[in-house]
Design a protein around this motif. Structure first.
Motif, PDB file in Angstrom:
ATOM      1  N   PRO A 119       7.410   4.492   5.114  1.00 43.54           N
ATOM      2  CA  PRO A 119       7.049   3.632   6.135  1.00 43.54           C
ATOM      3  C   PRO A 119       8.562   2.898   6.553  1.00 43.54           C
ATOM      4  O   PRO A 119       9.336   2.407   5.620  1.00 43.54           O
ATOM      5  N   ALA A 120       8.666   2.430   7.805  1.00 44.73           N
ATOM      6  CA  ALA A 120       9.873   1.752   8.090  1.00 44.73           C
ATOM      7  C   ALA A 120       9.589   0.180   8.024  1.00 44.73           C
ATOM      8  O   ALA A 120      10.130  -0.703   8.630  1.00 44.73           O
ATOM      9  N   ARG A 121       8.130   0.097   7.901  1.00 46.27           N
ATOM     10  CA  ARG A 121       7.635  -1.391   7.579  1.00 46.27           C
ATOM     11  C   ARG A 121       7.592  -1.603   6.354  1.00 46.27           C
ATOM     12  O   ARG A 121       7.117  -0.876   5.489  1.00 46.27           O
ATOM     13  N   THR A 122       7.780  -2.901   5.866  1.00 47.68           N
ATOM     14  CA  THR A 122       7.678  -3.363   4.457  1.00 47.68           C
ATOM     15  C   THR A 122       6.139  -3.910   4.140  1.00 47.68           C
ATOM     16  O   THR A 122       5.882  -4.369   3.003  1.00 47.68           O
ATOM     17  N   ASP A 123       5.282  -3.861   5.218  1.00 46.72           N
ATOM     18  CA  ASP A 123       3.853  -4.436   4.867  1.00 46.72           C
ATOM     19  C   ASP A 123       2.953  -3.478   4.723  1.00 46.72           C
ATOM     20  O   ASP A 123       1.860  -3.587   4.995  1.00 46.72           O
ATOM     21  N   ILE A 124       3.377  -2.239   4.276  1.00 41.22           N
ATOM     22  CA  ILE A 124       2.535  -1.203   4.197  1.00 41.22           C
ATOM     23  C   ILE A 124       2.155  -0.727   2.786  1.00 41.22           C
ATOM     24  O   ILE A 124       3.013  -0.369   1.954  1.00 41.22           O
ATOM     25  N   SER A 125       0.909  -0.467   2.376  1.00 41.10           N
ATOM     26  CA  SER A 125       0.620  -0.161   0.913  1.00 41.10           C
ATOM     27  C   SER A 125       0.937   0.964   0.673  1.00 41.10           C
ATOM     28  O   SER A 125       0.509   2.047   1.671  1.00 41.10           O
ATOM     29  N   ASP A 126       0.855   1.649  -0.409  1.00 44.66           N
ATOM     30  CA  ASP A 126       1.493   2.957  -0.857  1.00 44.66           C
ATOM     31  C   ASP A 126       0.161   3.600  -1.035  1.00 44.66           C
ATOM     32  O   ASP A 126       0.276   4.963  -1.457  1.00 44.66           O
TER      33      ASP A 126
END
Ligand code: GAL
Length: 431
Positions: A354-361
């Motif tokens: 993701p291009a966002r840092t707030d997304i769980s893997d």
């Protein structure tokens, strides 16, 4: 009869007038419908034409379709987008840019500089993009402090993809430096398969070269040689080893490598006709599309000797200034791209993270989990660096000049000594 003729002619002319009116009415309806349709449609220029890429793009098309937004496709085949840039130039010159264009790195700046970008500030502020998009991307998604592009993903280029069966047969130990890589490639050769699947086109040559630069010289050398294009670093002993290693890698290619698209090389590894491919993680999209599983059918590992650093490449949709009637659909597309659910749905198919840092893997496979962990680590250590071949290290002119030398050397048209002399000269001339 003669009395009937004028009447007959009168009928005809009335009919013609009627048809004329009907046609005008129909045209009017078509025009109105067309305008309404145009307001709900986006035209998107991109180079996502391989199986895995097209599958990922479909996620976006379907998302927009659910919102009633039409999709006019403008695909321009050719990895890394050089052909796409030529097509874009023609459209912009004609004063008719597409709604959204897949763009990378310094190209975003070049197009923005021409004053053809839309302004996404209101949407970005409403959705809090500043807080969740990594700085390294924002540096390119914004021009002059204004948001011009919606980042879709983060790819990275310093990966090696292995056929698991061939890898196991070769001893199953991941190489950690260039020497160990050569040993593994020798083992693939001994199995009677192509050791390294490579497509001989400049951007792919550059993708391989930048991984070798990082492996041989480490992150500080990469910064000096590639990000700063320092003439001493470009012509010194470390760079000599890089070019020597490139010549050696060339001996592991198959005879049909020249001009081959990257996904066809991936297919060779998937089918077990080749052992390994050095490529960005879009190559994982092809494995997944072939219904292969990481750890079982294939191995993803950092290019030997580059663990701890990430050479990044991020796809972004730059929005062009297309006028008010298309603006609503355009903003909906930008918003859809940054939607966390979309970021998961798209990137799990594309091979990127993701291009966002707030997304769980949580929803991602092991390769992507590693990708996300490596990214966070590199970002905190200062070893997250832009890919040259994908436009995040140097402006287009310098990039092209460097790729030219790299390709000529790989194809034996330049000796290593000549390449070491030419590289800083070509950079200086392009600046
Ligand atoms: C890259 C792009 C990736 C990938 C690749 C091959 O430049 O960022 O998304 O598709 O080209 O086409």
């Amino acid at each position: 009869m003669s009395g009937e003729e004028p009447g007959f002619e009168g009928d005809i002319s009335m009919t013609i007038r009627l048809i004329g009116k009907l046609a005008a009415g129909a045209a009017m309806i078509a025009l109105t419908a067309g305008a309404a349709k145009a307001a709900e449609q986006v035209e998107v220029l991109h180079w996502w034409t391989s199986g895995g890429e097209a599958a990922a793009l479909n996620v976006l098309k379907e998302n927009l379709a659910k919102q009633g937004i039409g999709w006019k496709d403008m695909p321009v085949a050719g990895g890394a987008g050089s052909a796409a840039m030529t097509a874009l130039r023609a459209r912009v010159t004609a004063g008719d840019p597409p709604t959204a264009v897949q763009l990378l790195g310094f190209d975003l700046r070049d197009w923005s500089e021409m004053g053809v970008a839309a302004n996404l500030d209101d949407l970005a502020a409403k959705e809090g993009w500043d807080k969740v998009i990594p700085e390294a991307l924002q540096a390119f998604s914004k021009y002059d402090g204004h948001w011009v592009a919606a980042p879709v993903n983060i790819h990275s280029t310093n990966w090696l993809w292995l056929n698991k069966a061939a890898f196991d047969k070769a001893g199953g130990k991941q190489p950690t430096n260039m020497d160990e890589l050569f040993t593994m490639l020798d083992a693939f050769k001994a199995q009677g398969i192509t050791a390294l699947a490579h497509g001989g086109v400049p951007w792919q040559d550059g993708t391989l070269w930048e991984a070798v630069v990082l492996s041989v010289g480490g992150p500080d050398f990469y910064k000096k040689a590639v990000l700063d294009a320092d003439p001493t670093a470009l012509s010194g002993d470390t760079m000599k080893k890089v070019f020597d290693d490139m010549s050696k890698l060339r001996t592991y290619f198959d005879p049909n490598f020249s001009g081959r698209e990257w996904n066809l090389s991936t297919a060779l590894v998937i089918e077990g006709k080749a052992g390994a491919q050095e490529m960005g993680d879009w190559s994982k999209g092809e494995w997944l599309r072939a219904k292969k599983t990481p750890g079982t059918d294939f191995v993803c590992m950092r290019f030997p000797g580059t663990q701890g650093s990430v050479l990044f490449n991020a796809d972004q949709f730059m929005m062009f200034d297309v006028g008010d009637e298309q603006k609503a659909a355009q903003m909906k597309m930008a918003s859809a791209v940054e939607d966390p659910a979309f970021q998961i749905a798209f990137n799990t198919v594309k091979g990127s993270v993701p291009a966002r840092t707030d997304i769980s893997d949580e929803k991602f496979d092991d390769c992507a989990k590693k990708g996300m962990k490596d990214l966070a680590e590199a970002s905190s250590k200062g070893t997250l660096m832009g890919s040259l071949a994908h436009g995040y290290a140097q402006p287009a002119a310098v990039k092209e000049a460097m790729l030219d030398v790299i390709t000529q050397h790989l194809n034996g048209q330049l000796t290593t000594d000549a390449a070491l002399k030419r590289l800083p000269e070509a950079v200086a001339a392009a600046k």
